[in-house]
Design a protein around this motif. Sequence first.
Motif, PDB file in Angstrom:
ATOM      1  N   ASP A 581       0.857  -1.186   0.000  1.00 27.18           N
ATOM      2  CA  ASP A 581       0.000   0.000   0.000  1.00 27.18           C
ATOM      3  C   ASP A 581       0.897   1.240   0.000  1.00 27.18           C
ATOM      4  O   ASP A 581       2.123   1.139  -0.112  1.00 27.18           O
ATOM      5  CB  ASP A 581      -0.975  -0.013   1.179  1.00 27.18           C
ATOM      6  CG  ASP A 581      -0.282  -0.071   2.519  1.00 27.18           C
ATOM      7  OD1 ASP A 581       0.825   0.493   2.642  1.00 27.18           O
ATOM      8  OD2 ASP A 581      -0.832  -0.676   3.465  1.00 27.18           O
ATOM      9  N   ARG A 583       1.486   3.444   2.368  1.00 24.00           N
ATOM     10  CA  ARG A 583       2.096   3.884   3.622  1.00 24.00           C
ATOM     11  C   ARG A 583       3.598   3.567   3.625  1.00 24.00           C
ATOM     12  O   ARG A 583       4.019   2.580   3.051  1.00 24.00           O
ATOM     13  CB  ARG A 583       1.371   3.240   4.802  1.00 24.00           C
ATOM     14  CG  ARG A 583      -0.061   3.796   4.931  1.00 24.00           C
ATOM     15  CD  ARG A 583      -0.860   3.124   6.021  1.00 24.00           C
ATOM     16  NE  ARG A 583      -1.207   1.753   5.680  1.00 24.00           N
ATOM     17  CZ  ARG A 583      -2.042   1.002   6.405  1.00 24.00           C
ATOM     18  NH1 ARG A 583      -2.607   1.512   7.488  1.00 24.00           N
ATOM     19  NH2 ARG A 583      -2.311  -0.220   6.042  1.00 24.00           N
ATOM     20  N   GLU A 621       4.283   0.703  -4.312  1.00 22.97           N
ATOM     21  CA  GLU A 621       2.956   1.322  -4.339  1.00 22.97           C
ATOM     22  C   GLU A 621       2.619   1.893  -5.715  1.00 22.97           C
ATOM     23  O   GLU A 621       1.699   2.716  -5.847  1.00 22.97           O
ATOM     24  CB  GLU A 621       2.892   2.435  -3.291  1.00 22.97           C
ATOM     25  CG  GLU A 621       3.956   3.518  -3.475  1.00 22.97           C
ATOM     26  CD  GLU A 621       3.938   4.584  -2.384  1.00 22.97           C
ATOM     27  OE1 GLU A 621       3.202   5.563  -2.557  1.00 22.97           O
ATOM     28  OE2 GLU A 621       4.651   4.388  -1.374  1.00 22.97           O
ATOM     29  N   CYS A 628      -6.344   4.863  -2.862  1.00 20.83           N
ATOM     30  CA  CYS A 628      -5.608   5.037  -1.601  1.00 20.83           C
ATOM     31  C   CYS A 628      -4.136   5.384  -1.821  1.00 20.83           C
ATOM     32  O   CYS A 628      -3.223   4.627  -1.459  1.00 20.83           O
ATOM     33  CB  CYS A 628      -5.729   3.795  -0.735  1.00 20.83           C
ATOM     34  SG  CYS A 628      -7.435   3.448  -0.279  1.00 20.83           S
ATOM     35  N   CYS A 634      -8.062   6.340   3.972  1.00 25.70           N
ATOM     36  CA  CYS A 634      -8.660   5.067   3.556  1.00 25.70           C
ATOM     37  C   CYS A 634      -8.828   4.155   4.760  1.00 25.70           C
ATOM     38  O   CYS A 634      -8.144   4.293   5.776  1.00 25.70           O
ATOM     39  CB  CYS A 634      -7.775   4.373   2.512  1.00 25.70           C
ATOM     40  SG  CYS A 634      -7.761   5.198   0.915  1.00 25.70           S
ATOM     41  N   GLU A 636      -8.650   0.350   6.607  1.00 26.04           N
ATOM     42  CA  GLU A 636      -7.642  -0.702   6.599  1.00 26.04           C
ATOM     43  C   GLU A 636      -7.942  -1.714   5.503  1.00 26.04           C
ATOM     44  O   GLU A 636      -7.034  -2.246   4.855  1.00 26.04           O
ATOM     45  CB  GLU A 636      -7.594  -1.385   7.968  1.00 26.04           C
ATOM     46  CG  GLU A 636      -6.545  -2.477   8.105  1.00 26.04           C
ATOM     47  CD  GLU A 636      -5.136  -1.945   7.866  1.00 26.04           C
ATOM     48  OE1 GLU A 636      -4.314  -2.695   7.293  1.00 26.04           O
ATOM     49  OE2 GLU A 636      -4.862  -0.780   8.241  1.00 26.04           O
ATOM     50  N   HIS A 639      -6.672  -0.351   2.204  1.00 28.70           N
ATOM     51  CA  HIS A 639      -5.210  -0.491   2.117  1.00 28.70           C
ATOM     52  C   HIS A 639      -4.821  -1.944   1.855  1.00 28.70           C
ATOM     53  O   HIS A 639      -3.897  -2.226   1.085  1.00 28.70           O
ATOM     54  CB  HIS A 639      -4.573  -0.002   3.416  1.00 28.70           C
ATOM     55  CG  HIS A 639      -4.463   1.491   3.524  1.00 28.70           C
ATOM     56  ND1 HIS A 639      -3.805   2.258   2.595  1.00 28.70           N
ATOM     57  CD2 HIS A 639      -4.934   2.356   4.477  1.00 28.70           C
ATOM     58  CE1 HIS A 639      -3.862   3.531   2.937  1.00 28.70           C
ATOM     59  NE2 HIS A 639      -4.554   3.623   4.083  1.00 28.70           N
TER      60      HIS A 639
END
Length: 652
Positions: A581, A583, A621, A628, A634, A636, A639
Amino acid sequence: MKAKYLLVVTLLFTIINSTGQEARVKAANKQYEGYAYAEAIKSFEKLAASGYKSLDMYQKLGNAYYLNAEPEKANKWFTMFFEKNDKNDKIDAEYYYKYSQTLKSVGNYIKADSILNKFNEISKNDERARLFALNKDYKQKIEANDNNYIITDAGINSEYYDYGTSFSNNKLVFASTRASIDNKKNTQWTGQPYTTLFASELLNDGKLGIPQQFSKTLNTTLNEDSPVFTKDGKTVYFTRNNFINGKQRTDKNRTTLLKLYKATLTNGVYANIEELPINSDEYSTGHAALSTDEKTLYFASDRPGTKGQSDLFKVAINPNGSFGVPQNLENVNTPGRETFPFVSNDNQLYFATDGRPGLGGLDIFVSGLENENPSEPQNIGIPLNSPKDDFALYIDSKLNSGYITSNRLGGKGFDDIYKFEAVPKPVCVQELVGTITDAETREILPNVQIFLLDSEQNEIGSMLSDSQGKYSFKVDCAKSYIIKANKIAYSNSKVKILIPEISGTTNVPIQLKKELMQEIIPAEGSIKIGDDLAKLLNIKMIYFNLNKSFIRPDAALELSKILAVMKLYPNMKIAVKSHTDCRATAKYNKNLSDKRAKSSVAWIVAQGINNGRLSGKGYGETQLLNKCADNVKCTEAEHQANRRSEFIIVAL
């Protein structure tokens, strides 16, 4: 006439003797009431030897010996007091408790428990009674808690009182009533001289040197004891009678109590002696201990609000040297005596108490200080505790050795200092072994992936069973483990095992049941180049631990499905694509996903697939399936949709 004369003389002698006896009883009682217990004991013993009998005398003799820490002698007189008293219900409950303690000192635990049951009955709400009722098997628990220490005489004891230990500049500092200062008087309480601080140098061979007076500036004509030093040695907190600047002060009953003092090292001499603001002329405060960070002072006191005869308290030492408000350690204290606290270098609070179920007299207990309040105290067991008084423990938790004071049998004086060292425990070595077989045919199964997990299911080892189906792991004794076994075409197996607490081999055979993998393999002609095998096989997420790239057991089970298809289609080639994802940083995600893709490839290759049939690449990503991206809020679940592994067919 002669007979009458003799009768008069006899009567006169009886009257004179009776009058003299009354005077001696009165004098002994006065000594007792004035806390001159040593003299009172001598006076009462002489009266008893002359034939005088009195329940009051038996009680006072027992109590005087008890308060002077001579429980065996106290037991003699308490026994007479209880056995000759036909009104036991009128006896104060506290004497039942004291009597039980003296019975323990002579080894009569059965009668001691009987007396404690009576104490429990008449004291009602006493915390000591409740603790006894909840721990009727206390003696067996304490004896089972053998700490495996060797205890020896510290080599510095005298025929007097020697107790309490602390360290300063490689010197053990303790209190003693041995001859020290010419004008040291004897105390009325014990008949011994007042205590003075002595020090013995710790020699290279581990022995202690000849004790020398520690500090002329700290010592006075009254009691000094239980010092504790800051780590830099520049400050000492110590206990002394209420005496400073040459003046002795008393409470309203004209008794000189204990106070805590502070001194600082100046030009090699302890000076600037001042009493702490937590003191009072009306109650005792003493026996200090410092927390590991030296920001908290622990001490014993009978100040107002005390739960028992003496309680443990703590007080903050502020950065400017001032002190906070003392706080009672309520979950540690009892209606008995809690005293001589000590905080070890692993943040454990040790202290002595006679208010909890113990072997007799003062026993050492320990509480953890991880939280704001100490944990539930635990008796540290034998041999550090005994049927007599055991207190003033000093322990180096790194070396697992230290010193303890006790008046146990075999000592040289009234209280003696003992050294204790842990006996090295035999190294416990265990090997966990087993053989992997087919559950139905009993056929040996080689090359089975075996995972060793701890009790929290964290992987701590892995291997393949050898050509004989055997596996082996070195494990710790007395610990729980989980063994997981994975093999293509077989259901995975999970076995829990507790390793014994003795050296040896633990054999855990594992039987695997066959699984019909054919059911999940796509039929010939139903797959084509470009298909994602993960979707065709309904593979769950290939999970990795946070920020890790090694293959977990659950991930290996999913990869085994890919492996089965590739074995069925020998010309198939796969491109493994790993995605994250948004993050974390883009660079980090790209590197992590690349490692994960290559880990998946490496696992499949390790199972026998030619590495030319596989490639792996991480995309981080860069290929999100939804909105997202960075700075987009977003769920969980959203993600998680982006965190995926793809197994794209590139050749058939």
